[in-house]
Motif scaffolding. Structure first.
Motif, PDB file in Angstrom:
ATOM      1  N   PRO A 115      82.347  64.524  49.650  1.00  0.00           N
ATOM      2  CA  PRO A 115      82.790  63.961  51.176  1.00  0.00           C
ATOM      3  C   PRO A 115      81.744  63.515  52.242  1.00  0.00           C
ATOM      4  O   PRO A 115      82.539  62.843  52.960  1.00  0.00           O
ATOM      5  N   ASP A 116      80.691  63.141  51.901  1.00  0.00           N
ATOM      6  CA  ASP A 116      80.129  62.435  52.594  1.00  0.00           C
ATOM      7  C   ASP A 116      80.691  60.325  52.391  1.00  0.00           C
ATOM      8  O   ASP A 116      80.508  59.923  53.079  1.00  0.00           O
ATOM      9  N   ASP A 117      80.969  60.553  51.439  1.00  0.00           N
ATOM     10  CA  ASP A 117      81.431  58.939  50.630  1.00  0.00           C
ATOM     11  C   ASP A 117      82.944  58.576  51.591  1.00  0.00           C
ATOM     12  O   ASP A 117      83.212  57.780  51.785  1.00  0.00           O
ATOM     13  N   LEU A 118      83.946  59.881  51.670  1.00  0.00           N
ATOM     14  CA  LEU A 118      84.999  59.634  52.845  1.00  0.00           C
ATOM     15  C   LEU A 118      85.357  59.415  53.809  1.00  0.00           C
ATOM     16  O   LEU A 118      85.731  58.697  53.829  1.00  0.00           O
ATOM     17  N   VAL A 119      83.731  59.843  54.183  1.00  0.00           N
ATOM     18  CA  VAL A 119      84.121  59.458  55.873  1.00  0.00           C
ATOM     19  C   VAL A 119      83.791  58.751  55.911  1.00  0.00           C
ATOM     20  O   VAL A 119      84.189  58.111  57.092  1.00  0.00           O
ATOM     21  N   SER A 120      82.749  57.880  54.769  1.00  0.00           N
ATOM     22  CA  SER A 120      82.371  56.424  55.417  1.00  0.00           C
ATOM     23  C   SER A 120      82.852  56.312  54.988  1.00  0.00           C
ATOM     24  O   SER A 120      83.391  54.689  55.768  1.00  0.00           O
ATOM     25  N   TRP A 121      83.851  55.937  53.807  1.00  0.00           N
ATOM     26  CA  TRP A 121      85.109  55.215  53.882  1.00  0.00           C
ATOM     27  C   TRP A 121      86.221  55.338  54.887  1.00  0.00           C
ATOM     28  O   TRP A 121      86.429  54.131  54.965  1.00  0.00           O
ATOM     29  N   TRP A 122      86.229  56.275  55.485  1.00  0.00           N
ATOM     30  CA  TRP A 122      87.070  56.373  56.586  1.00  0.00           C
ATOM     31  C   TRP A 122      86.447  55.444  57.460  1.00  0.00           C
ATOM     32  O   TRP A 122      87.267  54.572  58.478  1.00  0.00           O
ATOM     33  N   MET A 123      85.344  55.669  58.440  1.00  0.00           N
ATOM     34  CA  MET A 123      84.936  55.161  58.731  1.00  0.00           C
ATOM     35  C   MET A 123      84.982  53.360  58.897  1.00  0.00           C
ATOM     36  O   MET A 123      84.933  52.884  59.736  1.00  0.00           O
ATOM     37  N   ALA A 124      84.583  52.353  57.869  1.00  0.00           N
ATOM     38  CA  ALA A 124      84.463  51.814  57.385  1.00  0.00           C
ATOM     39  C   ALA A 124      85.829  51.446  57.505  1.00  0.00           C
ATOM     40  O   ALA A 124      86.403  49.799  57.541  1.00  0.00           O
ATOM     41  N   GLY A 125      87.085  52.254  57.500  1.00  0.00           N
ATOM     42  CA  GLY A 125      88.443  51.696  57.454  1.00  0.00           C
ATOM     43  C   GLY A 125      89.323  51.916  59.111  1.00  0.00           C
ATOM     44  O   GLY A 125      89.419  51.481  59.882  1.00  0.00           O
ATOM     45  N   ARG A 126      90.679  53.075  57.890  1.00  0.00           N
ATOM     46  CA  ARG A 126      90.934  53.300  59.528  1.00  0.00           C
ATOM     47  C   ARG A 126      90.724  54.204  60.489  1.00  0.00           C
ATOM     48  O   ARG A 126      91.170  53.974  61.508  1.00  0.00           O
ATOM     49  N   GLY A 127      89.799  54.561  60.661  1.00  0.00           N
ATOM     50  CA  GLY A 127      88.644  55.606  61.470  1.00  0.00           C
ATOM     51  C   GLY A 127      87.467  54.335  62.565  1.00  0.00           C
ATOM     52  O   GLY A 127      86.966  54.641  63.256  1.00  0.00           O
ATOM     53  N   ALA A 128      87.345  53.142  61.921  1.00  0.00           N
ATOM     54  CA  ALA A 128      86.906  51.955  62.817  1.00  0.00           C
ATOM     55  C   ALA A 128      86.994  52.087  64.267  1.00  0.00           C
ATOM     56  O   ALA A 128      86.332  51.476  64.688  1.00  0.00           O
TER      57      ALA A 128
ATOM     58  N   ARG B 194      85.888  56.067  67.502  1.00  0.00           N
ATOM     59  CA  ARG B 194      84.782  55.997  66.485  1.00  0.00           C
ATOM     60  C   ARG B 194      83.973  57.411  66.746  1.00  0.00           C
ATOM     61  O   ARG B 194      83.013  58.010  66.215  1.00  0.00           O
ATOM     62  N   GLU B 195      85.246  58.614  67.805  1.00  0.00           N
ATOM     63  CA  GLU B 195      84.671  59.817  67.852  1.00  0.00           C
ATOM     64  C   GLU B 195      85.543  60.808  67.334  1.00  0.00           C
ATOM     65  O   GLU B 195      84.544  61.750  66.910  1.00  0.00           O
ATOM     66  N   THR B 196      85.984  60.066  65.871  1.00  0.00           N
ATOM     67  CA  THR B 196      85.974  61.444  64.877  1.00  0.00           C
ATOM     68  C   THR B 196      84.723  61.335  63.602  1.00  0.00           C
ATOM     69  O   THR B 196      84.902  62.254  63.097  1.00  0.00           O
ATOM     70  N   GLU B 197      84.309  60.088  63.918  1.00  0.00           N
ATOM     71  CA  GLU B 197      82.712  60.243  62.726  1.00  0.00           C
ATOM     72  C   GLU B 197      81.483  61.431  62.804  1.00  0.00           C
ATOM     73  O   GLU B 197      81.656  61.656  62.085  1.00  0.00           O
TER      74      GLU B 197
END
Length: 336
Positions: A156-169, A172-175
């Motif tokens: 789960p945390d790996d997927l969040v890191s992937w999101w924040m490094a890409g489409r979630g960049a 930031r409020e989603t992190e």
């Protein structure tokens, strides 16, 4: 896709590739003492990530060949690992080529979505989910083998890191809410297993062609699979009845399906605790769906990306942005 590399779908529709694939099919059948009816194989479908060829044999069998993009999960290796721990829950693979992402199997009969209807699907799908969850539990013993073979491990945390490094960049409020959801999901302590990541009644065979044969159903099409938290499997599974049979949303139906699935894990973690983190599991599973689709489109044409990105990735991004803005306890709880 690297510069100058031919898109997978264009390669698969070329005559040289089809001749090469047909030779491999013939050689694979010959090793099993079977011959192909000498007609041109049918190619019923070409997608950016896979294609199929269908041939008949002189002894009356129908065989399915599948080629997958090497950017997707390695299906030949997945079938071998699953057959080692749950041989009655996956089709037998007659031949596989890891380097090319090719496999060959005999026709397994109709799909569950073909033998079910709106009246029967909930009961049948409940049984299929229990059967699938038991298979997941069996894969605990081969999780490392799957990863070593090339199946991605997405905690789960790996997927969040992937999101924040890409489409979630840019969001930031989603992190924080995503990290908190990932932490709650991981805290329940379920072991990592395989997650089909596209589990619906169109990816389940009913061996004897009857809906009553759910006890012998077999799961296929593992190109989106990963190793991670098992609860993410419910994301597509809960949406399937509405998608395939036009059924309206129904919290009671969802609750029944969830209970069936969670019952297999209840000796490890109380079902009430698993139900409490189910909204988190479904949210994090959306990240896995996006990530798998991005991998599936790595060898796609620009037109194919333009077709599939809005259909899967963009809609899922909107879901994640909306749900991450909703407090955990209030977020679309489908646990019943």
């Amino acid at each position: 896709m690297t510069a100058g590399e031919q898109p997978a779908s264009q390669l698969w529709q070329s005559d040289p590739w089809r001749r090469e694939a047909t030779r491999w099919i013939d050689e694979s059948l010959e090793r099993r003492g079977v011959a192909r009816v000498p007609v041109t194989p049918r190619q019923p479908r070409v997608r950016p990530w896979s294609t199929q060829l269908v041939v008949d044999t002189t002894d009356g069998r129908r065989m399915w060949f599948k080629a997958s993009s090497l950017s997707t999960s390695p299906e030949p290796a997945i079938y071998r690992s699953l057959a080692a721990v749950a041989p009655d829950r996956v089709p037998e693979i007659w031949a596989g080529d890891d380097d090319r992402g090719w496999l060959l199997m005999a026709d397994q009969g109709p799909l569950l979505r073909e033998v079910a209807d709106a009246d029967s699907i909930v009961g049948l799908w409940s049984g299929a989910l229990r059967r699938y969850a038991r298979m997941q539990r069996a894969t605990v013993d081969v999780a490392d083998t799957l990863v070593a073979a090339g199946v991605p491990r997405w905690e789960p945390d790996d997927l969040v890191s992937w999101w924040m490094a890409g489409r979630g960049a840019g969001h930031r409020e989603t992190e924080r809410p995503l990290r908190e959801a990932a932490a709650r999901l991981s805290s329940v302590g379920l072991p990592p297993t395989i997650d089909h990541n596209d589990l619906h009644a169109g990816n389940v065979f009913c061996a004897d062609g009857s809906a009553g044969a759910i006890h012998d159903s077999r799961f296929f099409d593992w190109g989106d699979a990963y190793v991670g938290n098992p609860l993410g499997s419910l994301l597509i599974a809960l949406a399937g009845p509405a998608y395939h049979f036009g059924m309206p949303s129904d919290p009671e139906r969802d609750a029944r399906l969830v209970r069936a699935y969670l019952s297999v894990w209840a000796d490890l973690v109380p079902s009430s605790r698993l139900q409490a983190v189910l909204p988190d599991a479904l949210l994090i599973a959306k990240l896995a769906r996006m990530r798998a689709m991005e991998r599936a489109l790595e060898q796609a044409t620009p037109a194919e990306r333009a077709e599939w990105t809005p259909r899967v990735i963009d809609t899922t991004v909107r879901d994640v942005l909306r749900e991450a803005a909703t407090p955990g306890p209030s977020r679309g709880d489908r646990s019943g």
